[in-house]
Design a protein around this motif. Structure first.
Motif, mmCIF file in Angstrom:
data_model
loop_
_atom_site.group_PDB
_atom_site.id
_atom_site.type_symbol
_atom_site.label_atom_id
_atom_site.label_comp_id
_atom_site.label_asym_id
_atom_site.label_seq_id
_atom_site.Cartn_x
_atom_site.Cartn_y
_atom_site.Cartn_z
ATOM 1 N N ILE A 256 0.825 -1.127 -0.133
ATOM 2 C CA ILE A 256 -0.105 -0.043 -0.002
ATOM 3 C C ILE A 256 0.974 1.237 0.004
ATOM 4 O O ILE A 256 2.156 1.323 0.608
ATOM 5 N N ASN A 257 0.428 2.194 -0.682
ATOM 6 C CA ASN A 257 0.867 3.580 -0.753
ATOM 7 C C ASN A 257 0.302 4.419 0.534
ATOM 8 O O ASN A 257 -0.623 4.256 0.624
ATOM 9 N N ARG A 258 1.310 5.062 1.120
ATOM 10 C CA ARG A 258 0.999 5.806 2.353
ATOM 11 C C ARG A 258 -0.235 6.930 1.956
ATOM 12 O O ARG A 258 -0.895 7.358 2.855
ATOM 13 N N HIS A 259 -0.071 7.195 0.732
ATOM 14 C CA HIS A 259 -1.049 8.586 0.508
ATOM 15 C C HIS A 259 -2.419 8.078 0.339
ATOM 16 O O HIS A 259 -3.327 9.031 -0.024
ATOM 17 N N ILE A 260 -2.787 6.698 0.353
ATOM 18 C CA ILE A 260 -4.236 6.316 0.226
ATOM 19 C C ILE A 260 -4.676 6.066 1.614
ATOM 20 O O ILE A 260 -5.949 5.460 1.607
ATOM 21 N N ILE A 261 -3.668 5.889 2.576
ATOM 22 C CA ILE A 261 -4.269 5.648 4.019
ATOM 23 C C ILE A 261 -4.958 6.933 4.781
ATOM 24 O O ILE A 261 -4.291 7.788 4.833
ATOM 25 N N ILE A 262 -6.051 6.549 5.357
ATOM 26 C CA ILE A 262 -6.718 7.689 5.903
ATOM 27 C C ILE A 262 -6.406 7.591 7.377
ATOM 28 O O ILE A 262 -6.040 8.728 7.964
ATOM 29 N N GLY A 263 -6.033 6.554 7.829
ATOM 30 C CA GLY A 263 -5.682 6.184 9.454
ATOM 31 C C GLY A 263 -5.800 4.763 9.692
ATOM 32 O O GLY A 263 -5.869 3.845 8.944
ATOM 33 N N TYR A 264 -5.663 4.533 10.897
ATOM 34 C CA TYR A 264 -5.658 3.073 11.351
ATOM 35 C C TYR A 264 -6.057 3.184 12.819
ATOM 36 O O TYR A 264 -6.066 4.133 13.503
ATOM 37 N N GLN A 265 -6.636 1.908 13.335
ATOM 38 C CA GLN A 265 -6.970 1.653 14.702
ATOM 39 C C GLN A 265 -6.898 0.541 15.043
ATOM 40 O O GLN A 265 -6.551 -0.582 14.182
ATOM 41 N N PRO A 266 -6.716 0.068 16.422
ATOM 42 C CA PRO A 266 -6.181 -1.380 16.764
ATOM 43 C C PRO A 266 -7.383 -2.223 16.590
ATOM 44 O O PRO A 266 -8.698 -1.895 16.635
ATOM 45 N N ALA A 267 -6.995 -3.523 16.281
ATOM 46 C CA ALA A 267 -8.077 -4.528 16.173
ATOM 47 C C ALA A 267 -7.741 -5.548 17.248
ATOM 48 O O ALA A 267 -6.772 -5.254 17.872
ATOM 49 N N ARG A 268 -8.631 -6.437 17.169
ATOM 50 C CA ARG A 268 -8.259 -7.601 18.324
ATOM 51 C C ARG A 268 -7.006 -8.533 17.931
ATOM 52 O O ARG A 268 -6.401 -8.583 17.195
ATOM 53 N N HIS A 269 -6.469 -9.102 18.997
ATOM 54 C CA HIS A 269 -5.247 -9.917 19.277
ATOM 55 C C HIS A 269 -4.249 -9.032 18.624
ATOM 56 O O HIS A 269 -3.345 -9.689 17.880
ATOM 57 N N GLY A 270 -4.075 -7.739 18.822
ATOM 58 C CA GLY A 270 -2.887 -6.986 18.627
ATOM 59 C C GLY A 270 -2.775 -6.567 17.158
ATOM 60 O O GLY A 270 -1.762 -6.003 16.817
ATOM 61 N N ARG A 271 -3.805 -6.846 16.299
ATOM 62 C CA ARG A 271 -3.803 -6.418 15.090
ATOM 63 C C ARG A 271 -4.039 -4.920 14.731
ATOM 64 O O ARG A 271 -4.446 -4.299 15.621
ATOM 65 N N ILE A 272 -4.027 -4.584 13.303
ATOM 66 C CA ILE A 272 -4.155 -3.313 12.873
ATOM 67 C C ILE A 272 -5.296 -3.256 11.838
ATOM 68 O O ILE A 272 -4.929 -3.967 10.878
#
Length: 304
Positions: A256-272
């Motif tokens: 993935i290109n960083r310019h298409i990322i809006i943001g991120y948030q934690p998910a279960r079991h330490g994932r993102i």
């Protein structure tokens, strides 16, 4: 080897004098003043009187001549037998030639002058016994002062050279780093051969928002949406050819290109859970495993 180079560099860069000129003159005068009353009293005891001024000038001239000779010998030793490389031999030679021998010579010359005017050998012997220890001690102290002075100057010189060498290494390292960083982008893939059906095109890598490898094949989409293209490179091989500041391998399936990322948030079991722009219609979000979660956060939170 380093000590040898440093010693010769010190020898060629720092001009030492055995003793400062004004200090030499003052010491010569003080020593002449010490020898004058002893010599004058000895002459008076013999019934002869040379006169105060001539005696004082004679002593001063002899001591000054001794200083000049000693200084030339010491400076010659500094060039041929530098202290740090020849400490034992230099100490032995300097003690003999700069302390013992000059003290004997000046005592002998002054004693000879006394003998020529008095003709009394016993008087000359007493005079020599009185003068010899004083001149020997005087020259010994002066040589100790000079030796300490030499090593203090040498230590300061070595420290300065060490600082200069350290700064030069840091500067060279920075230049190499800057040069490496300046040349680094040229090694990254700038354009990519893709297919649209049976037609091939060349597109700029920076315009691609997402690479995807799936069971259906390998495809990529522009970051502002639009066509989906097919490519023939393995995703791992492609990841090694792309700018790591711009692209991140989110999984075995996505780059993935960083310019298409809006943001991120934690998910279960330490994932993102990574949220993407709407322009990438086929994929709304990507799950990054716990193994790559920390690496992704560091990558995304670092300015490119």
């Amino acid at each position: 080897m380093y000590l040898k180079d440093l010693t010769y560099s010190f020898r060629d860069s720092v001009k030492l004098s055995y003793c400062p000129l004004l200090f030499q003159g003052l010491l010569s005068f003080l020593l002449a003043c010490y020898t004058y009353p002893v010599l004058a009293e000895s002459l008076r005891n013999s019934g002869r009187d040379l006169g105060g001024v001539p005696l004082l000038l004679t002593s001063y001239f002899l001591i000054t001549t001794l200083w000049v000779s000693v200084q030339k010998i010491v400076l010659s030793f500094d060039r041929k037998l530098p202290w740090p490389l020849n400490f034992t031999s230099r100490l032995t030679i300097q003690t003999l030639l700069i302390v013992a021998l000059p003290s004997v010579l000046i005592t002998g010359l002054l004693s000879l002058i006394l003998f020529l005017y008095s003709g009394d050998a016993s008087l000359v012997q007493r005079f020599a016994f009185m003068l010899q220890p004083v001149i020997f001690s005087f020259l010994l102290v002066i040589n100790l002062i000079y030796t300490v002075w030499f090593f203090v100057d040498f230590c300061f010189f070595a420290c300065n050279m060490g600082d200069m060498l350290s700064r030069a290494c840091e500067s060279a390292e920075k230049k190499l780093s800057d040069l490496s960083q300046a040349n680094l982008p040229t090694n990254y893939l700038k354009s990519l051969d893709v297919r649209v059906g049976f037609r091939k095109e060349v597109i700029l890598v920076e315009s691609i928002g997402l690479f995807e490898a799936s069971a259906e094949g390998r495809s990529c989409m522009l970051k502002d949406g639009g066509f989906t293209y097919e490519f023939d490179y393995a995703l791992d091989t492609l990841a090694e050819s792309l700018d790591p500041d711009l692209f991140f391998k989110a999984s075995r399936r996505y780059l993935i290109n960083r310019h298409i990322i809006i943001g991120y948030q934690p998910a279960r079991h330490g994932r993102i859970r990574v949220q993407l722009k709407r322009s990438v219609k086929s994929v709304k979000e990507i799950i990054i495993s716990r193994d790559f979660a920390k690496e992704f956060r560091n990558w995304y939170n670092t300015d490119s």
